[in-house]
Design an enzyme around this catalytic site. Structure first.
Site, PDB file in Angstrom:
ATOM      1  N   GLY A  20     -61.826  26.552  32.051  1.00  0.00           N
ATOM      2  CA  GLY A  20     -61.287  27.557  32.960  1.00  0.00           C
ATOM      3  C   GLY A  20     -60.574  28.671  32.206  1.00  0.00           C
TER       4      GLY A  20
ATOM      5  N   ASN B 270     -51.417  26.352  41.004  1.00  0.00           N
ATOM      6  CA  ASN B 270     -51.531  24.998  40.460  1.00  0.00           C
ATOM      7  C   ASN B 270     -50.228  24.212  40.513  1.00  0.00           C
ATOM      8  OD1 ASN B 270     -51.221  27.197  38.450  1.00  0.00           O
ATOM      9  ND2 ASN B 270     -50.721  25.529  37.055  1.00  0.00           N
TER      10      ASN B 270
ATOM     11  N   GLN C 220     -58.110  25.734  40.773  1.00  0.00           N
ATOM     12  CA  GLN C 220     -57.538  24.737  41.693  1.00  0.00           C
ATOM     13  C   GLN C 220     -58.082  24.887  43.109  1.00  0.00           C
ATOM     14  OE1 GLN C 220     -55.785  22.217  40.779  1.00  0.00           O
ATOM     15  NE2 GLN C 220     -55.004  22.810  38.764  1.00  0.00           N
TER      16      GLN C 220
ATOM     17  N   SER D 260     -63.409  25.207  36.783  1.00  0.00           N
ATOM     18  CA  SER D 260     -63.349  24.267  35.657  1.00  0.00           C
ATOM     19  C   SER D 260     -63.735  22.879  36.144  1.00  0.00           C
ATOM     20  CB  SER D 260     -61.924  24.258  35.098  1.00  0.00           C
ATOM     21  OG  SER D 260     -61.811  23.332  34.050  1.00  0.00           O
ATOM     22  N   ALA D 261     -64.490  22.149  35.311  1.00  0.00           N
ATOM     23  CA  ALA D 261     -65.036  20.853  35.756  1.00  0.00           C
ATOM     24  C   ALA D 261     -63.992  19.745  35.838  1.00  0.00           C
ATOM     25  CB  ALA D 261     -66.162  20.420  34.810  1.00  0.00           C
ATOM     26  N   HIS D 262     -63.003  19.778  34.946  1.00  0.00           N
ATOM     27  CA  HIS D 262     -62.147  18.584  34.861  1.00  0.00           C
ATOM     28  C   HIS D 262     -61.100  18.485  35.960  1.00  0.00           C
ATOM     29  CE1 HIS D 262     -58.300  19.976  32.792  1.00  0.00           C
ATOM     30  NE2 HIS D 262     -59.057  21.046  32.634  1.00  0.00           N
TER      31      HIS D 262
ATOM     32  N   THR E  93     -75.286  27.285  21.596  1.00  0.00           N
ATOM     33  CA  THR E  93     -76.150  26.250  22.174  1.00  0.00           C
ATOM     34  C   THR E  93     -75.421  25.549  23.312  1.00  0.00           C
ATOM     35  OG1 THR E  93     -77.194  25.985  20.043  1.00  0.00           O
ATOM     36  CG2 THR E  93     -77.534  24.205  21.623  1.00  0.00           C
TER      37      THR E  93
ATOM     38  N   CYS F 213     -49.692  22.125  31.554  1.00  0.00           N
ATOM     39  CA  CYS F 213     -50.069  23.002  30.448  1.00  0.00           C
ATOM     40  C   CYS F 213     -48.873  23.502  29.659  1.00  0.00           C
ATOM     41  CB  CYS F 213     -50.876  24.190  30.960  1.00  0.00           C
ATOM     42  SG  CYS F 213     -52.333  23.667  31.834  1.00  0.00           S
TER      43      CYS F 213
HETATM   44  N1  PLP Z   1     -56.218  28.073  35.929  1.00  0.00           N
HETATM   45  C1  PLP Z   1     -55.546  27.179  36.673  1.00  0.00           C
HETATM   46  C2  PLP Z   1     -55.020  27.589  38.002  1.00  0.00           C
HETATM   47  C3  PLP Z   1     -55.341  25.884  36.195  1.00  0.00           C
HETATM   48  O1  PLP Z   1     -54.674  25.000  36.936  1.00  0.00           O
HETATM   49  C4  PLP Z   1     -55.853  25.533  34.928  1.00  0.00           C
HETATM   50  C5  PLP Z   1     -55.599  24.193  34.362  1.00  0.00           C
HETATM   51  O2  PLP Z   1     -54.607  23.553  34.654  1.00  0.00           O
HETATM   52  C6  PLP Z   1     -56.571  26.494  34.203  1.00  0.00           C
HETATM   53  C7  PLP Z   1     -56.728  27.757  34.739  1.00  0.00           C
HETATM   54  C8  PLP Z   1     -57.159  26.192  32.856  1.00  0.00           C
HETATM   55  O3  PLP Z   1     -58.320  25.419  32.993  1.00  0.00           O
HETATM   56  P1  PLP Z   1     -58.880  24.623  31.718  1.00  0.00           P
HETATM   57  O4  PLP Z   1     -57.955  23.473  31.508  1.00  0.00           O
HETATM   58  O5  PLP Z   1     -60.261  24.215  32.097  1.00  0.00           O
HETATM   59  O6  PLP Z   1     -58.856  25.577  30.585  1.00  0.00           O
END
Ligand code: PLP
Length: 377
Positions: A69, A149, A179, A199-201, A238, A323
């Protein structure tokens, strides 16, 4: 274990792990090779792109895979500023974005860009009117997240897009939907945003894979990574085939009875509010519009201590965003809450696997913390 930190990252369903391992073991070909095993992985990537694009509500060609993301956010900013380099050097965003937006903006300021960071109300809200007031003829980019988030506030993306259109603004509009994707229903083709990051996770997929939607207004974007021409020449390198396959499998699983899953999560959030607000002193922070995020505070009790005590009880929550653990959250700080409240904020976030027992365990551990520890502020 009671895992209540799905906004930080999600557990990987067995079917996702299995699909990723299958691709690693059996489909190791380079999707760019011309022989059959290359063609097979090429098909696999194409199918995965269709799956993710289908869930996002866009055409497969409008979706580029990225490494996360954060990369999608950085790319969106870069793409917009490049395309609108003749429009101006003004950016509108919010003070409550993820650092994946705020940090690039900080760097851009050092290069002469001007950044307006909209401040939220005490409930974390950002309004269309705020964006409209900040808009200038030289605004090149508006970047507003879909779901915060830390507080679960949902921002009025569709209305902002409509306002920008009505004003005939030249600004390109990006939304960080990391989110929001598969949590707050939307279709890219109807939303009105020109770029959307996912974002996948955050939805049961692997870490290290994300995507960026580039809508019809983004013409010939400058490649993020010039090179061998993958991702339609927009982002070379790749393809991360196993991650891409895992992303698509996670999307497929989430899409199955999605409305029921979201309804269940919303019910759990409401149940959590009921249980947690029975704890003396505890207050809810932000609006928790999204079904999966709830922020609360024990005013005076430092959040890191709460997180540590809950950890001891086998309950995993976060102190603000995972984060930037350890540092005070810029989101809560921007909301202008009393110091005692902002110092005690924790975030609980849910997934389809979350149960009432998880919430009960969190409520019990929080009450124990409240009753046995002294407030320090
Ligand atoms: N944007 C938001 C709102 C998020 O909550 C997060 C991750 O917590 C990200 C971006 C970043 O995503 P990634 O962990 O895939 O870099």
């Amino acid at each position: 274990m009671h895992y209540l930190d799905h906004a930080a990252t999600t557990p990987i369903p067995e079917a996702v792990a299995e699909e990723m391992c299958r691709v690693l073991r059996e489909e190791f070909g380079n999707p760019n090779s011309q022989y059959s095993i290359g063609r097979r992985t090429r098909d696999l990537v194409a199918q995965a792109r269709r799956t993710v694009a289908g869930a996002l509500g866009c055409e497969a060609e409008q979706l580029s895979f990225t490494s996360c993301g954060t990369e999608s956010d950085n790319w969106a900013i870069e793409a917009a500023l490049w395309q609108n380099r003749h429009v101006g050097r003004h950016i509108i965003t919010t003070a409550v974005e993820h650092n994946a937006i705020l940090e690039p903006c900080r760097w851009l300021e050092q290069e002469g860009y001007e950044v307006t960071r909209l401040r939220p109300g005490q409930d974390g809200s950002i309004t269309v009117e705020q964006v409209e007031e900040a808009l200038r003829p030289d605004t090149a980019l508006v970047s507003i997240m879909m779901v915060n988030n830390e507080t679960g506030n949902v921002y009025p993306i569709h209305d902002i897009a409509r306002m920008l259109q009505e004003k005939k603004s030249a600004a390109l509009f990006h939304t960080d939907a990391v989110q929001g994707f598969l949590k707050v229903p939307f279709q890219a083709r109807e939303l009105g945003a020109d770029m959307i990051s996912v974002s996948a996770h955050k939805i049961g997929g692997p870490k290290g894979i994300g995507a960026l939607y580039l809508g019809p207004k983004i013409r010939n974007p400058r490649p993020l990574l010039p090179g061998g021409g993958q991702e339609g020449g927009r982002r070379s390198g790749t393809e991360a085939t196993a991650q891409i396959a895992g992303f698509a499998k996670a999307v497929e699983l989430r899409m199955d009875h999605l409305a029921d899953k979201l309804e269940r999560m919303a019910q759990l959030r409401d149940y959590a509010v009921e249980q947690l607000t029975a704890i003396p002193d505890l207050v809810v922070v932000g609006r928790s519009d999204a079904p999966h995020i709830l922020a609360v505070s024990l005013p005076g009790w430092p959040s890191q201590n709460i997180v540590n005590d809950l950890d001891q009880a086998g309950v995993f929550v976060s102190a603000g965003s995972a984060c930037h653990q350890g540092k005070p959250s810029h989101v809560v700080a921007a909301m202008g809450l009393p110091k005692k409240v902002s110092a005690g904020v924790i975030r609980l976030s849910f997934g389809p696997e979350t149960t009432r027992e998880d919430i009960d365990a969190a409520a019990q551990a929080l009450r124990q913390h409240h009753d046995t520890r002294f407030p320090m502020l």
